[in-house]
Design a protein around this motif. Structure first.
Motif, PDB file in Angstrom:
ATOM      1  N   LYS A 170       0.973  -1.492  -0.635  1.00 60.00           N
ATOM      2  CA  LYS A 170      -0.347   0.503  -0.059  1.00 60.00           C
ATOM      3  C   LYS A 170       1.169   1.228  -0.224  1.00 60.00           C
ATOM      4  N   GLY A 171       0.372   1.864  -1.205  1.00 62.49           N
ATOM      5  CA  GLY A 171       1.459   3.724  -0.727  1.00 62.49           C
ATOM      6  C   GLY A 171       0.478   4.476  -2.302  1.00 62.49           C
ATOM      7  N   GLY A 172       1.361   5.132  -2.366  1.00 62.21           N
ATOM      8  CA  GLY A 172       0.931   6.119  -3.146  1.00 62.21           C
ATOM      9  C   GLY A 172       2.345   7.470  -2.690  1.00 62.21           C
ATOM     10  N   PRO A 173       1.797   8.784  -3.779  1.00 60.16           N
ATOM     11  CA  PRO A 173       0.965   9.176  -4.604  1.00 60.16           C
ATOM     12  C   PRO A 173       1.631   8.615  -5.880  1.00 60.16           C
ATOM     13  N   GLY A 174       1.204   8.535  -7.153  1.00 65.22           N
ATOM     14  CA  GLY A 174       1.564   8.899  -7.935  1.00 65.22           C
ATOM     15  C   GLY A 174       2.686   7.261  -8.425  1.00 65.22           C
ATOM     16  N   SER A 175       3.278   5.970  -7.746  1.00 63.30           N
ATOM     17  CA  SER A 175       4.337   5.204  -7.872  1.00 63.30           C
ATOM     18  C   SER A 175       3.921   4.197  -6.773  1.00 63.30           C
TER      19      SER A 175
END
Length: 750
Positions: free
Chosen positions: A238-243
């Motif tokens: 889980k993460g982000g934003p963008g990549s």
């Protein structure tokens, strides 16, 4: 106006009147701060009135700004007035902005809940915190799309943006003396363009047990999206934003499974999804059918199938490995077939499968069920001695293993008390297949039984059984003939070596080893050289001009022979050639040249024709009436004798005696076949080639040492040698037993 606590603030009033008519009012409640140049008594510590009176500049200076100075200030005169709102700037962290999301073209209401009169409320906004409104007054640059709304009595202060535009996006502030509120107005945008870096046509490739990455990318939106990697029903990253990158080590269970990347925005209610299939390369799995240990009957067909699983078909190779005719064979077929299998085809058969990741192999063992097989390379004749245990060793190929061994004589009578044993594990044994030697797996079979009578020397049948059948082999046990003493021992002496020749027993039918023992006449220990299946030996490393005792005996598996009578041989002086045969009319000068480059040879003198006491011992003396005159120079100095003009004095020959050491007292007795040596040149001997490195030296102790040569005696000889004697004439016989010939020897100095 904005300021900070502790700073100095100047408020300028540009009313065109004399200062005496100017009054300054300020917080709290518009109290009088100064009239003309006169500052109120309560404000003298922090308030000053400045400015050029002639130019009608009126400045109220607050020396140290504090919270009590924050508020509304007024400059009042008869011609008019001017107002200032002074604020103490506070960091934005004191009031976190409230995010408000909207869309372009929409109407946005920003509500400030400060409990103050509206007249004290100021609105600031983008760009760079520009004043949008103070109280109910909207800045003229913003009055097109900005309004001030709300119930003033209820202290509700609303800034309305009528038509939202990109220029209206940013930070807004509602400021009053009691505090402030901030608002972040954002035009919402959904995320877009989701991709996976490592994907090729929605497939990602990996290798079992090797770490790998899969990376999901999007063009980020407003507000920022949340990104997830999902495997099965589980969120693995889980993460982000963008990549968002997911790092893991795949195993075989991940092969052809789906990984999903999700990017979503709850404000915009937008969700992006991208799936990728993971193709995990792994080492192939392989299995041979049938598996394990395979039992097959000889002459049947062997059929093996190599089944495998490989997810890298482009680089997959199949290879069979097996031993055939002593060589490693290979084939690439998945099915292996061998017709008419033979016992020598038994062994391990392996199928290996390789791809870009690695190689896997499976092996089966093939056992060929057959009758016991006795290789052709086996000794079928054995020589033994009566009364001794016979040890018969055979190479046998048997699968299943040998069960029983029985021995029958030529009358088909089974021999009792037969012991046998085999090696525990099979080993490599030689066999002859179509004329070619090959190695096969077999056993060493050792059979023991005793030979007691002469009738036991006969043909025997060895019957060998296993669970599959019976095979037999016939072996002839023959009597080993007793060893006799080597005959006709003769010797030739050089300066540092002695060549010994004898007649071997050619009919014993066994491997025979001959040993020549020698020692100096003054020593008690014997040294030894050996010769296998030959009748010639060379004793090297001797001292020149030294007498040596020499004797010979033989040895086989049946035992040792008696030792021959001892002969005495004296080596010659180094680099001296004492006699040269006058033959073929060669000029003396040429003879001297030859003797300088050719090795010296020595004639043997058969003692049957030589009588040291001038007694006739054999009628063969008359076989040749010519006698050899050995002349001695008148001058005893041999170096002064010319080869063409020697005197007629006699030369004393060197005497070589035969002795028999078979007596227990080890006294040397002369043989009936005594030998004497005289040095000469160019006498041909029929001597087998013997290399010098074949000499081996062993010490053999004699009980007694002969003290002196003159004391040698013999029990059965008519001759008792007391000293070295001189002789005038002697008859020579050639070494091959042919008729005697006369030789003339001339004394020369080489």
């Amino acid at each position: 106006m904005y300021s900070t606590i502790g700073s100095t603030v100047n408020l300028s009033c540009n009313l065109n009147v004399d200062r005496m008519y100017v009054t300054w009012l300020g917080p709290p409640n518009l109290s009088v701060y100064a009239t003309g140049n006169s500052v109120h008594e309560a404000k003298k510590l922090s308030i000053r009135v400045l400015g050029n009176e002639q130019e009608k500049q009126h400045i109220l200076q607050i020396v140290k700004m504090n919270e009590s100075n924050e508020g509304l200030y007024k400059c009042i005169a008869t011609e008019g007035n001017k107002s200032f709102t002074l604020f103490i700037q506070t960091p934005f962290t004191l009031c976190s902005p409230k995010h408000m999301y909207t869309t372009i073209g929409s109407t946005v209401n920003v509500t400030c809940n400060l409990n103050v009169d509206r007249m004290y409320v100021t609105w600031l906004g983008p760009p760079n915190q520009t004043v949008y409104a103070i109280g109910n007054s909207v800045h003229k640059a913003k009055n097109v799309n900005v309004r001030i709304l709300g119930n003033a009595k209820e202290n509700k202060h609303i800034l309305q943006i009528v038509t939202m535009h990109e220029t209206n996006e940013g930070l807004y502030k509602c400021i009053a003396t009691e505090g402030n509120e901030t608002f972040q107005l954002v035009i919402q945008r959904p995320p877009r363009n989701i991709t996976i870096d490592e994907s090729h046509n929605s497939v990602v490739y990996g290798v079992v047990n090797e770490k790998m990455n899969i990376t999901c990318n999007v063009v980020t939106g407003k507000p920022a999206e949340t990104m997830l990697w999902v495997y099965g029903h589980e969120v693995v990253a889980k993460g982000g934003p963008g990549s968002l990158k997911y790092t893991f080590t795949p195993d075989s269970t991940h092969n052809l499974q789906t990984f999903r990347c999700v990017a979503f925005n709850n404000i915009t209610r937008t969700t992006l999804i991208e799936d990728v299939t993971l193709h995990v390369y792994s080492e192939p799995t392989v299995k041979i059918f049938p598996s394990g240990t395979i039992k097959i009957i000889e002459d049947e067909s062997l059929l093996l199938e190599c089944k495998y699983i490989s997810n890298d078909n482009k680089s997959t190779l199949v290879n069979w490995n097996y031993t055939f005719d002593g060589y490693i064979k290979q084939t690439s077929n998945t099915v292996f077939k061998l017709d008419n299998i033979k016992r020598y085809h038994a062994g391990n058969y392996s199928c290996s499968v390789s791809n870009s990741v690695g190689t896997t192999e499976d092996t089966v063992t093939v056992n060929v069920l057959c009758l016991p097989y006795i290789p052709t390379i086996n000794n079928r004749i054995k020589y033994e001695i009566s009364g001794k245990e016979t040890n018969l060793t055979l190479n046998v190929v048997s699968y299943p293993t040998i069960k029983t061994v029985m021995v029958f004589n030529n009358l088909s009578v089974r021999i009792k008390d037969v012991n046998y044993q085999t090696t525990v594990r099979p080993s490599k044994i030689e066999d002859l297949v179509y004329g070619t030697k090959v190695n096969v797996k077999g056993y060493k079979l050792c059979i023991q039984f005793k030979i007691n009578l002469s009738d036991d020397f006969t043909m025997y049948t060895i019957m060998i059984t296993n669970d599959y059948g019976v095979s037999n082999i016939s072996v002839s046990i023959r009597s080993a003939r007793p060893l006799r003493v080597p005959q006709n021992v003769k010797a030739v002496a050089l300066d540092s070596r002695i060549i010994v020749k004898w007649t071997a027993n050619r009919h014993i039918r066994q491997q025979e080893m001959f040993h020549v023992e020698y020692r100096k006449h003054s020593e008690s220990s014997w040294s030894r050289v050996s010769a296998e299946n030959r009748s010639t030996a060379i004793i090297n490393g001797l001292q020149p001009n030294t007498a040596y005792f020499v004797r010979v005996y033989s040895k086989t598996a049946a035992g040792e022979s008696d030792k021959t009578d001892v002969i005495i041989v004296k080596t010659v002086v180094k680099n001296k050639k004492w006699f040269l045969r006058d033959q073929d009319g060669i000029p003396p000068s040429r003879r001297n040249e030859e003797t300088s480059v050719r090795l010296a040879h020595y004639d043997e003198i058969d003692s049957m024709y030589y009588n040291p006491l001038n007694i006739t011992v054999s009628p063969q003396n008359d076989r040749n009436n010519a006698q050899l005159e050995i002349l001695q120079p008148a001058n005893t100095n041999a170096d002064n004798c010319n080869t063409n003009n020697c005197s007629n004095n006699n030369i004393t020959p060197a005497i070589i005696h035969h002795f028999n050491n078979s007596q227990e007292n080890y006294s040397l007795r002369s043989s009936s076949d005594e030998s004497y040596l005289v040095p000469c040149n160019f006498i041909d001997l029929d001597i087998e080639k013997v290399t010098e490195n074949e000499q081996e030296v062993n010490s053999i102790k004699d009980p007694e040492t002969l003290e002196e040569e003159s004391s040698v005696s013999s029990d059965n000889s008519e001759t008792n040698i007391k000293s070295i004697q001189r002789y005038e004439k002697l008859r020579l016989s050639d070494m091959n037993g042919q008729s005697n010939t006369e030789h003339m020897y001339n004394y020369i100095d080489t």
